[in-house]
Design a protein around this motif. Structure first.
Motif, PDB file in Angstrom:
ATOM      1  N   TYR A 596      11.155  10.679 -13.121  1.00  0.00           N
ATOM      2  CA  TYR A 596      12.455  10.177 -13.567  1.00  0.00           C
ATOM      3  C   TYR A 596      13.241  11.257 -14.309  1.00  0.00           C
ATOM      4  CZ  TYR A 596      10.163   5.685 -12.665  1.00  0.00           C
ATOM      5  OH  TYR A 596       9.486   4.646 -12.083  1.00  0.00           O
ATOM      6  N   TRP A 614       9.162  11.283  -3.372  1.00  0.00           N
ATOM      7  CA  TRP A 614       9.372   9.901  -3.816  1.00  0.00           C
ATOM      8  C   TRP A 614       8.698   8.910  -2.880  1.00  0.00           C
ATOM      9  CZ3 TRP A 614      15.385  10.112  -4.856  1.00  0.00           C
ATOM     10  CH2 TRP A 614      15.628  10.869  -6.010  1.00  0.00           C
ATOM     11  N   ASP A 622       9.844   3.267  -9.756  1.00  0.00           N
ATOM     12  CA  ASP A 622      10.856   2.215  -9.791  1.00  0.00           C
ATOM     13  C   ASP A 622      12.169   2.841  -9.331  1.00  0.00           C
ATOM     14  OD1 ASP A 622      12.603   0.193 -10.258  1.00  0.00           O
ATOM     15  OD2 ASP A 622      11.913  -0.236 -12.304  1.00  0.00           O
ATOM     16  N   ALA A 623      12.627   2.428  -8.155  1.00  0.00           N
ATOM     17  CA  ALA A 623      13.807   3.062  -7.561  1.00  0.00           C
ATOM     18  C   ALA A 623      15.040   2.902  -8.439  1.00  0.00           C
ATOM     19  CB  ALA A 623      14.061   2.470  -6.179  1.00  0.00           C
ATOM     20  N   ARG A 624      15.071   1.884  -9.275  1.00  0.00           N
ATOM     21  CA  ARG A 624      16.242   1.713 -10.151  1.00  0.00           C
ATOM     22  C   ARG A 624      16.399   2.888 -11.099  1.00  0.00           C
ATOM     23  NH1 ARG A 624      15.078  -3.930 -12.861  1.00  0.00           N
ATOM     24  NH2 ARG A 624      13.051  -2.888 -12.994  1.00  0.00           N
ATOM     25  N   LEU A 626      15.699   5.898 -10.424  1.00  0.00           N
ATOM     26  CA  LEU A 626      16.100   7.088  -9.668  1.00  0.00           C
ATOM     27  C   LEU A 626      17.551   7.009  -9.202  1.00  0.00           C
ATOM     28  CD1 LEU A 626      12.873   7.504  -7.496  1.00  0.00           C
ATOM     29  CD2 LEU A 626      13.514   8.835  -9.496  1.00  0.00           C
ATOM     30  N   TYR A 648      15.897   7.293   1.315  1.00  0.00           N
ATOM     31  CA  TYR A 648      14.997   6.739   0.304  1.00  0.00           C
ATOM     32  C   TYR A 648      15.329   5.266   0.025  1.00  0.00           C
ATOM     33  CZ  TYR A 648      12.428   5.969  -3.975  1.00  0.00           C
ATOM     34  OH  TYR A 648      11.572   5.452  -4.920  1.00  0.00           O
ATOM     35  N   MET A 649      16.633   4.943  -0.026  1.00  0.00           N
ATOM     36  CA  MET A 649      16.992   3.554  -0.271  1.00  0.00           C
ATOM     37  C   MET A 649      16.522   2.642   0.860  1.00  0.00           C
ATOM     38  SD  MET A 649      18.558   3.077  -3.202  1.00  0.00           S
ATOM     39  CE  MET A 649      17.285   4.130  -3.870  1.00  0.00           C
ATOM     40  N   CYS A 652      12.910   1.975   0.410  1.00  0.00           N
ATOM     41  CA  CYS A 652      12.665   0.951  -0.615  1.00  0.00           C
ATOM     42  C   CYS A 652      12.939  -0.448  -0.078  1.00  0.00           C
ATOM     43  CB  CYS A 652      13.538   1.219  -1.841  1.00  0.00           C
ATOM     44  SG  CYS A 652      13.136   2.749  -2.710  1.00  0.00           S
ATOM     45  N   GLU A 658      11.864  -4.096  -1.460  1.00  0.00           N
ATOM     46  CA  GLU A 658      12.429  -4.280  -2.794  1.00  0.00           C
ATOM     47  C   GLU A 658      13.477  -5.394  -2.763  1.00  0.00           C
ATOM     48  OE1 GLU A 658      11.937  -3.188  -5.708  1.00  0.00           O
ATOM     49  OE2 GLU A 658      10.583  -1.468  -5.497  1.00  0.00           O
ATOM     50  N   ILE A 663      19.339  -1.966  -6.222  1.00  0.00           N
ATOM     51  CA  ILE A 663      18.957  -1.120  -5.088  1.00  0.00           C
ATOM     52  C   ILE A 663      19.772  -1.498  -3.859  1.00  0.00           C
ATOM     53  CG2 ILE A 663      17.045  -0.516  -3.565  1.00  0.00           C
ATOM     54  CD1 ILE A 663      15.179  -0.986  -5.959  1.00  0.00           C
TER      55      ILE A 663
END
Length: 974
Positions: A596, A614, A622-624, A626, A648-649, A652, A658, A663
């Motif tokens: 992070y 990642w 936790d993607a949030r 990032l 990446y999104m 997720c 997710e 996200i």
């Protein structure tokens, strides 16, 4: 460096309060020197045997705890020292003047040879009481016997060697028969094998010893007054019983190897030291005219067993012309010399007399000294008294002698259980190495001593031996206790400083490359040592400062890795633009917080690799957390780079599944910015159920509107069930899209019709396409031609929608016909219902006089009753009692109200005249008749049979006894 040393000294004075305690750094070595830890006892402890011989003692021998003593002329006393209270006396049975000259006892204590001064020899076995003469030995004065320790037994001596006063060596064997003892001569044979000579001719054979070496090789040692002979040879395997003739035969034509000394005592004696029972002797001592020849026995040598020989001259007070030594005994580190009035013990390491014991004249002159090799006890006797010496801790002072000889390894070996002595040896060894400029060895030894730390450290500093000083500090550090935290900290810091200085010097010298690498490896081992881990961790700030002051970034990173300070490692790589290395550290240690923290920097330079990392972390990230890094990156990057953020999104959303709204919203924003095609497919894939959609509908609508993605907006309106807005916006894009939106409100025909009218109006007024407007009529059954006509302009001719009007009229006619048919069917149904009602009014049932109520079992005709089609009959009050508890609350209230009304109508009128048909007369305006009230009560109470209707089915799960009345019911049964 000096300041560190001063600080270290201060810490020592603060922390060390008891200088004598072991293990504390800085304790002076004098803490042991003056200590007396135990009461010293003599090495050779003399004990007088409580024995008063009836006659003078002529000779004494001992072996294997068996003691034999010749008393007077004809008596032999045998004592088992394990049972000293049970002596055994044997008479020699000699009538002549013969006297015992010498006695010889084998290593088992079983065979005793008695040499007489008349050149005769007697034999006595331990298991018999009778002495036997050895006839074959007659005529020889026996001086020595070499026992066979390898083939001898309790009944047989095996081949032995016998030395005479004339220099002959004989081979003999004595055996005791297992039947009647001595039924035959015990001496099996007696044959000469060799003659020993000196320069003047044959000389007495003073001593004989037989030893076996490796690979069947035998060593025979024989001594005369001035010479020591060695006979070496092999006896073929399986022929040992045949004796040693073959060994002596080799030297028939030439003399064997020998040692010769000029002085002469008139005799000589050799002694051996055997460390353990049934093992070979390890050293020897030969007492002869010039002194004592001492050495070790090396059985691996081919020609001579004697090794490390040296001659220790007799002490100055021994004059061989006046008081020459009589006997010698050898122990591990000493040989004892027997003089007529005293015993002297000489150390074999330095030739010094370490023990001297004078005997009183009242005991008489000392005669002989002998050692029992099995129990390591020394026996001395005069003609009147017997003494015994116990050897106790003989090696107690050996360390000091080895130390003075600079044999420090041996010295440490013999004082390893005595720390006060070991400290002295180590200090002496350290000083010796320092004087000989072996500084590293000196440092290792100094570190183990109790000398003052500061003195030793300054000594190496003054000699400019930093490497040795480092070695000393390392060893000292390893010896510190865990509680000595201050000393540990200072030593660790000082060593770090020294290592860095040394590495800095070596790094600038290309010729010292190998030494630099070796020193670097040692420094890294020091930093990674588990023993130093806690100290280094607690003082890592100081270590970082030292590394930084020397500019050693390589080891700063190495130390940070050891301390698991990966944040510092990654920060260092980022500062030096080593982004791949930084990412490798993150990937190896998989610390989410570090990802992070450093992702915003790394993604600016290596976006693809960062996203790969990642993804490899999976759900651990936790993607949030990032998203800020991605947002910052996407604002300054190109479309191609934004694709990495989208990748990446998507991972997720689709792989990790997710559901976080942030996200999904961010992915929507990326799609809206760069991938409009993917935007619509994402929205469609998310579905139309608002409860299962993870993005914010309002945010998505605003975002799509800002970027002009109308189709996406239409889809969102549909999800939000804002169909009018969806149709309005869809008409700006595509009429077909609007049509698909108009059919969505399936349950609301009015809204659906309204939406289709919007579409029709748009087609007519905007597109002015009459045909397409007519197509709308066919697409939606709710629209009629009359609904659409107002939208057309006045000038439009009827030809364009003539067909539509005709179709509409036909539909109206069909609808009118359908209504007529339904009306006729309704009329017929009403007629049938009236007929059924009339028929039901005329229906009846018969009741017999004996019929009883199904509930109370009393005659039915006594009270008003009900008769059901199923055949059950109930009194009115019984049926009411059964039905009322099972009625809904509102019916119970209604029933009570009806009963009250019925009771009110049944009261007698004030007038004595009752009108005719009172039951059928209205009770007043707005009130029901009595018959109507009864009918309403019947509808409630008698709607169905209480036993056959739904009431019985609904009450199937109710208990037979009311729970509130259970206790009362149970008491009634008792």
């Amino acid at each position: 460096m000096a300041s560190i040393l001063d600080e270290y000294e201060d810490s020592l004075h603060r922390s060390v309060s008891v200088p004598q305690s072991r293990g504390s750094v800085g304790i002076p070595h004098s803490g042991y020197v003056n200590a007396r830890l135990e009461k010293e006892t003599p090495i050779f402890n003399k004990q007088r045997i409580d024995f008063a011989p009836p006659e003078k003692i002529n000779s004494l021998v001992v072996s294997s705890n068996q003691l034999c003593m010749s008393l007077g002329k004809d008596t032999l006393l045998r004592i088992d020292l394990g049972k000293p209270d049970e002596p055994n006396q044997v008479e020699l049975g000699r009538k002549d003047e013969a006297k015992v000259y010498k006695m010889f006892l084998d290593h088992t204590g079983s065979h005793l040879l008695i040499a007489l001064n008349t050149s005769e020899c007697l034999y006595l076995n331990r298991s018999v009481q009778k002495v036997r003469a050895l006839s074959r030995w007659k005529g020889h004065l026996i001086e020595s016997v070499g026992w066979n320790k390898f083939l001898g037994s309790e009944t047989n001596t095996g081949p032995i060697l016998v030395g005479t006063s004339q220099g002959q060596i004989y081979e003999a064997e004595i055996s005791v028969s297992e039947g009647s003892l001595f039924s035959t001569n015990p001496d099996q044979y007696f044959r000469q094998v060799y003659t020993l000579e000196e320069e003047s001719g044959p000389a007495p054979v003073c001593c004989l010893e037989i030893e076996r070496g490796l690979e069947g090789k035998f060593f025979i040692i024989a001594t005369t007054r001035k010479r020591l002979f060695q006979f070496v040879g092999k006896v073929p395997e399986g022929t040992e019983q045949q004796g040693f003739s073959s060994i002596f035969a080799v030297h028939a034509d030439h003399l064997p190897s020998f040692r010769e000394f000029p002085a002469n005592l008139g005799f000589s004696e050799i002694a051996f030291y055997t460390p353990k029972l049934r093992s070979n002797p390890r050293s020897f001592a030969w007492m002869m005219g010039n002194g004592v020849l001492y050495g070790t026995l090396d059985y691996s040598r081919p020609d001579s067993i004697l090794s490390d020989e040296r001659v220790w001259v007799y002490p100055p007070d021994i004059d061989i012309t006046v008081n020459k030594p009589i006997s010698i005994v050898l122990t591990q580190f000493h040989f004892l010399l027997l003089l007529p009035d005293q015993v002297k013990a000489v150390c074999t390491l330095n030739g010094q007399v370490v023990f001297q014991d004078l005997f009183l004249e009242k005991f008489g002159l000392l005669t002989r000294m002998i050692k029992d090799p099995t129990v390591q006890q020394i026996w001395i006797h005069t003609e009147k008294v017997v003494f015994r010496y116990h050897v106790q801790r003989e090696s107690r002072d050996v360390w000091k002698m080895y130390m003075n000889m600079n044999k420090f390894d041996l010295a440490k070996e013999y004082c390893k259980d005595r720390p006060e002595c070991l400290d002295i040896v180590l200090a002496k060894e350290a000083e010796h190495c320092f004087q000989n400029k072996r500084y590293l060895d000196s440092a290792k030894c100094y570190a183990l001593t109790q000398n003052y730390f500061e003195e030793i450290a300054l000594k190496f500093i003054e000699a400019k031996q930093e490497e040795a000083l480092m070695e000393f500090l390392i060893k000292k550090l390893s010896n510190l206790k865990s509680s000595e935290k201050t000393q540990t900290t200072l030593l660790t810091t000082w060593l770090t400083e020294l290592y860095l200085n040394w590495l800095g010097i070596l790094q600038g010298d290309p010729s010292q490359r190998n030494l630099y690498l070796d020193t670097r490896e040692k420094f890294r081992s020091f930093l990674s040592s588990p023993k130093n881990k806690d100290c280094l961790f607690n003082n890592r700030a100081s270590i970082y400062e030292l590394l930084a002051s020397h500019g050693d970034t390589e080891h700063m990173v190495y130390f940070a890795v050891i301390m698991q300070d990966y944040e510092r490692v990654v920060a260092h790589h980022c500062q030096h633009d080593e982004y791949d290395e930084a990412l490798n550290v993150l990937s190896r240690h998989r610390d989410e917080k570090l990802f992070y923290k450093f992702s915003p920097v790394l993604i600016q330079h290596i976006p693809k690799k960062v996203v790969d990392a990642w993804i490899s972390m999976g759900s651990r990230l936790d993607a949030r957390n990032l998203i800020p890094a991605l947002v910052n990156y996407s604002q300054s990057a190109s479309t191609q780079q934004i694709n990495e953020a989208i990748r990446y999104m998507e991972f997720c959303v689709y792989q990790l599944e997710e559901t976080q709204q942030a996200i999904h919203n961010y992915l929507l924003s990326l799609y809206a910015l760069c991938r409009p095609d993917s935007l619509l497919s994402y929205l469609e894939q998310a579905g139309t159920n608002p409860n299962r959609i993870h993005y914010d509908l309002k945010y998505a609508l605003r975002l799509c509107a800002e970027h002009g993605h109308h189709r996406a907006c239409v889809h969102i309106y549909k999800v939000m069930e804002l169909y009018e807005e969806a149709v309005d916006l869809a008409l700006q894009v595509d009429v077909d899209l609007a049509k698909s939106c108009a059919d969505l409100p399936e349950d609301d025909e009015e809204l659906r019709k309204k939406l289709w009218l919007k579409i029709a109006r748009h087609v007519v007024q905007e597109e002015k396409d009459v045909k397409k407007a007519m197509a709308c009529l066919s697409s939606c059954a709710l629209l009629k031609i009359e609904d659409v006509l107002p939208f057309f302009p006045d000038f439009v001719t009827i030809d364009h929608f003539k067909e539509a009007i005709c179709n509409s009229l036909e539909d109206y006619n069909k609808h009118i016909e359908e209504l007529k048919r339904e009306m006729e069917e309704a009329t017929q149904s009403a007629k049938r219902i009236r007929e059924d009602i009339q028929e039901m009014r005329n229906k009846y049932g018969s009741v017999e006089p004996q019929e009883k109520c199904a509930a109370c079992d009393f005659p039915l005709l006594n009270r008003p009753f009900y008769l059901f089609l199923c055949g059950h009959m109930f009194h009115y009050d019984c049926l009411l009692q059964a039905v009322f508890p099972n009625l809904p609350a509102y019916k119970q209230v209604k029933l009570e109200d009806l009963q009250k009304k019925l009771a009110a109508t049944s009261q007698p009128s004030k007038s004595h005249h009752r009108p005719k048909d009172a039951d059928t007369i209205s009770l007043g305006k707005g009130q029901q008749s009595r018959e109507q009230i009864k009918a309403d009560i019947d509808d409630i109470v008698a709607a169905e049979c209480v036993y056959c209707g739904e009431l019985m089915i609904r009450s199937i799960d109710k208990p037979f006894i009311d729970p509130q009345k259970y206790e009362e019911e149970m008491q009634s049964w008792l």
